[in-house]
Motif scaffolding. Structure first.
Motif, PDB file in Angstrom:
ATOM      1  N   ILE A  27       0.841  -1.202   0.000  1.00  0.00           N
ATOM      2  CA  ILE A  27       0.000   0.000   0.000  1.00  0.00           C
ATOM      3  C   ILE A  27       0.879   1.255   0.000  1.00  0.00           C
ATOM      4  N   ASN A  28       1.865   1.293   0.890  1.00  0.00           N
ATOM      5  CA  ASN A  28       2.758   2.461   0.968  1.00  0.00           C
ATOM      6  C   ASN A  28       3.531   2.674  -0.319  1.00  0.00           C
ATOM      7  N   LEU A  66      -8.010   5.766 -11.374  1.00  0.00           N
ATOM      8  CA  LEU A  66      -7.745   6.514 -10.155  1.00  0.00           C
ATOM      9  C   LEU A  66      -7.583   5.464  -9.057  1.00  0.00           C
ATOM     10  N   ILE A  67      -6.393   5.363  -8.480  1.00  0.00           N
ATOM     11  CA  ILE A  67      -6.093   4.325  -7.498  1.00  0.00           C
ATOM     12  C   ILE A  67      -6.149   4.903  -6.087  1.00  0.00           C
ATOM     13  N   LEU A  68      -6.929   4.253  -5.242  1.00  0.00           N
ATOM     14  CA  LEU A  68      -7.018   4.567  -3.820  1.00  0.00           C
ATOM     15  C   LEU A  68      -6.605   3.313  -3.056  1.00  0.00           C
ATOM     16  N   THR A  69      -6.320   3.454  -1.776  1.00  0.00           N
ATOM     17  CA  THR A  69      -5.899   2.288  -0.998  1.00  0.00           C
ATOM     18  C   THR A  69      -6.605   2.264   0.350  1.00  0.00           C
ATOM     19  N   GLU A  70      -6.707   1.055   0.885  1.00  0.00           N
ATOM     20  CA  GLU A  70      -7.319   0.844   2.201  1.00  0.00           C
ATOM     21  C   GLU A  70      -6.600  -0.328   2.868  1.00  0.00           C
ATOM     22  N   PRO A  71      -5.699  -0.034   3.822  1.00  0.00           N
ATOM     23  CA  PRO A  71      -4.954  -1.116   4.470  1.00  0.00           C
ATOM     24  C   PRO A  71      -5.777  -1.841   5.524  1.00  0.00           C
ATOM     25  N   GLY A  72      -5.384  -3.083   5.799  1.00  0.00           N
ATOM     26  CA  GLY A  72      -6.002  -3.843   6.879  1.00  0.00           C
ATOM     27  C   GLY A  72      -6.891  -4.966   6.386  1.00  0.00           C
ATOM     28  N   LYS A  73      -7.444  -5.695   7.358  1.00  0.00           N
ATOM     29  CA  LYS A  73      -8.390  -6.762   7.028  1.00  0.00           C
ATOM     30  C   LYS A  73      -9.604  -6.122   6.385  1.00  0.00           C
ATOM     31  N   HIS A  74     -10.315  -6.914   5.604  1.00  0.00           N
ATOM     32  CA  HIS A  74     -11.474  -6.394   4.898  1.00  0.00           C
ATOM     33  C   HIS A  74     -12.620  -7.386   4.975  1.00  0.00           C
ATOM     34  N   GLU A  75     -13.753  -7.022   4.421  1.00  0.00           N
ATOM     35  CA  GLU A  75     -14.958  -7.843   4.548  1.00  0.00           C
ATOM     36  C   GLU A  75     -14.865  -9.191   3.856  1.00  0.00           C
ATOM     37  N   TYR A  76     -13.902  -9.384   2.951  1.00  0.00           N
ATOM     38  CA  TYR A  76     -13.756 -10.665   2.266  1.00  0.00           C
ATOM     39  C   TYR A  76     -12.572 -11.489   2.788  1.00  0.00           C
ATOM     40  N   THR A  77     -11.872 -11.008   3.803  1.00  0.00           N
ATOM     41  CA  THR A  77     -10.695 -11.718   4.309  1.00  0.00           C
ATOM     42  C   THR A  77     -11.024 -13.159   4.684  1.00  0.00           C
ATOM     43  N   GLY A  78     -12.010 -13.362   5.538  1.00  0.00           N
ATOM     44  CA  GLY A  78     -12.363 -14.706   5.997  1.00  0.00           C
ATOM     45  C   GLY A  78     -12.825 -15.603   4.859  1.00  0.00           C
ATOM     46  N   TRP A  79     -13.675 -15.070   3.991  1.00  0.00           N
ATOM     47  CA  TRP A  79     -14.173 -15.866   2.871  1.00  0.00           C
ATOM     48  C   TRP A  79     -13.035 -16.273   1.939  1.00  0.00           C
ATOM     49  N   LEU A  80     -12.161 -15.332   1.606  1.00  0.00           N
ATOM     50  CA  LEU A  80     -11.024 -15.654   0.732  1.00  0.00           C
ATOM     51  C   LEU A  80     -10.113 -16.694   1.373  1.00  0.00           C
ATOM     52  N   GLN A  81      -9.840 -16.565   2.671  1.00  0.00           N
ATOM     53  CA  GLN A  81      -8.995 -17.545   3.351  1.00  0.00           C
ATOM     54  C   GLN A  81      -9.615 -18.939   3.280  1.00  0.00           C
ATOM     55  N   GLY A  82     -10.924 -19.026   3.471  1.00  0.00           N
ATOM     56  CA  GLY A  82     -11.615 -20.312   3.382  1.00  0.00           C
ATOM     57  C   GLY A  82     -11.543 -20.900   1.979  1.00  0.00           C
ATOM     58  N   GLU A  83     -11.746 -20.084   0.968  1.00  0.00           N
ATOM     59  CA  GLU A  83     -11.687 -20.548  -0.422  1.00  0.00           C
ATOM     60  C   GLU A  83     -10.266 -20.979  -0.804  1.00  0.00           C
ATOM     61  N   ILE A  84      -9.283 -20.231  -0.334  1.00  0.00           N
ATOM     62  CA  ILE A  84      -7.893 -20.600  -0.608  1.00  0.00           C
ATOM     63  C   ILE A  84      -7.591 -21.954   0.032  1.00  0.00           C
ATOM     64  N   GLN A  85      -8.035 -22.137   1.268  1.00  0.00           N
ATOM     65  CA  GLN A  85      -7.797 -23.408   1.970  1.00  0.00           C
ATOM     66  C   GLN A  85      -8.447 -24.564   1.220  1.00  0.00           C
ATOM     67  N   LYS A  86      -9.675 -24.397   0.741  1.00  0.00           N
ATOM     68  CA  LYS A  86     -10.355 -25.444  -0.035  1.00  0.00           C
ATOM     69  C   LYS A  86      -9.551 -25.804  -1.275  1.00  0.00           C
ATOM     70  N   ARG A  87      -9.061 -24.815  -1.970  1.00  0.00           N
ATOM     71  CA  ARG A  87      -8.281 -25.062  -3.191  1.00  0.00           C
ATOM     72  C   ARG A  87      -6.974 -25.796  -2.880  1.00  0.00           C
ATOM     73  N   LYS A  88      -6.328 -25.427  -1.777  1.00  0.00           N
ATOM     74  CA  LYS A  88      -5.096 -26.128  -1.383  1.00  0.00           C
ATOM     75  C   LYS A  88      -5.391 -27.589  -1.070  1.00  0.00           C
ATOM     76  N   GLU A  89      -6.489 -27.839  -0.358  1.00  0.00           N
ATOM     77  CA  GLU A  89      -6.842 -29.220   0.003  1.00  0.00           C
ATOM     78  C   GLU A  89      -7.201 -30.022  -1.236  1.00  0.00           C
ATOM     79  N   GLN A  90      -7.935 -29.441  -2.173  1.00  0.00           N
ATOM     80  CA  GLN A  90      -8.295 -30.136  -3.413  1.00  0.00           C
ATOM     81  C   GLN A  90      -7.057 -30.479  -4.223  1.00  0.00           C
ATOM     82  N   GLU A  91      -6.096 -29.592  -4.226  1.00  0.00           N
ATOM     83  CA  GLU A  91      -4.865 -29.802  -4.979  1.00  0.00           C
ATOM     84  C   GLU A  91      -4.035 -30.934  -4.373  1.00  0.00           C
ATOM     85  N   ASN A  92      -4.125 -31.093  -3.044  1.00  0.00           N
ATOM     86  CA  ASN A  92      -3.322 -32.110  -2.359  1.00  0.00           C
ATOM     87  C   ASN A  92      -4.002 -33.466  -2.232  1.00  0.00           C
ATOM     88  N   VAL A  93      -5.182 -33.629  -2.838  1.00  0.00           N
ATOM     89  CA  VAL A  93      -5.895 -34.915  -2.757  1.00  0.00           C
ATOM     90  C   VAL A  93      -5.285 -35.906  -3.750  1.00  0.00           C
TER      91      VAL A  93
END
Length: 145
Positions: free
Chosen positions: A78-79, A118-145
């Motif tokens: 961001i900086n 026009l680019i703006l920034t907003e640091p920190g956790k956001h409203e999709y943090t938890g959902w994205l983490q869950g989806e990433i975890q699912k994809r990692k598990e599917q890849e390792n099956v």
């Protein structure tokens, strides 16, 4: 001009170059309703490199000029977006010691993709943090099956 947001999350904030999974959500308000698109991927690199890869991939999906707010926990990125990107572009992406900036290719791609927005920034956790983490975890598990 459309107002949009890019929300980015990576599975690991380790600074070591390792395999990292990333996800992003593009959000745009259309007739008062949030419309979203997402993308996921993996890259072998540092935390910052994974964030930059996700950002470049997300920016590449835009086909017209927008006001884009980039939301990520990576305060370094961001900086650098706010303070150094235009300076680096003016110096051919070289540091003051005439050495290539870290992640030069990614920064160059982001510069070329972001110029029309026009680019703006907003640091920190956001409203999709938890959902994205869950989806990433699912994809990692599917890849390792």
């Amino acid at each position: 001009m459309y107002q949009t947001k890019i929300y980015i999350t990576v599975d690991s904030s380790s600074p070591r170059p390792t395999e990292k999974y990333y996800g992003y959500v593009l959000e745009c308000m259309v007739y008062g309703q949030a419309k979203t698109r997402e993308g996921f991927g993996k890259v072998t690199g540092t935390y910052h490199q994974a964030i930059l890869t996700a950002l470049a991939e997300a920016l590449d999906r835009f086909n017209q000029s927008c006001e884009i707010c980039i939301c990520t926990e990576d305060e370094f990125v961001i900086n650098m977006l706010e303070r150094n990107l235009a300076i680096w572009a003016g110096n051919e992406f070289l540091t003051s010691k005439h050495k290539p900036v870290a992640n030069q290719e990614e920064w160059m791609r982001i510069w070329s993709l972001s110029n029309k927005h026009l680019i703006l920034t907003e640091p920190g956790k956001h409203e999709y943090t938890g959902w994205l983490q869950g989806e990433i975890q699912k994809r990692k598990e599917q890849e390792n099956v």
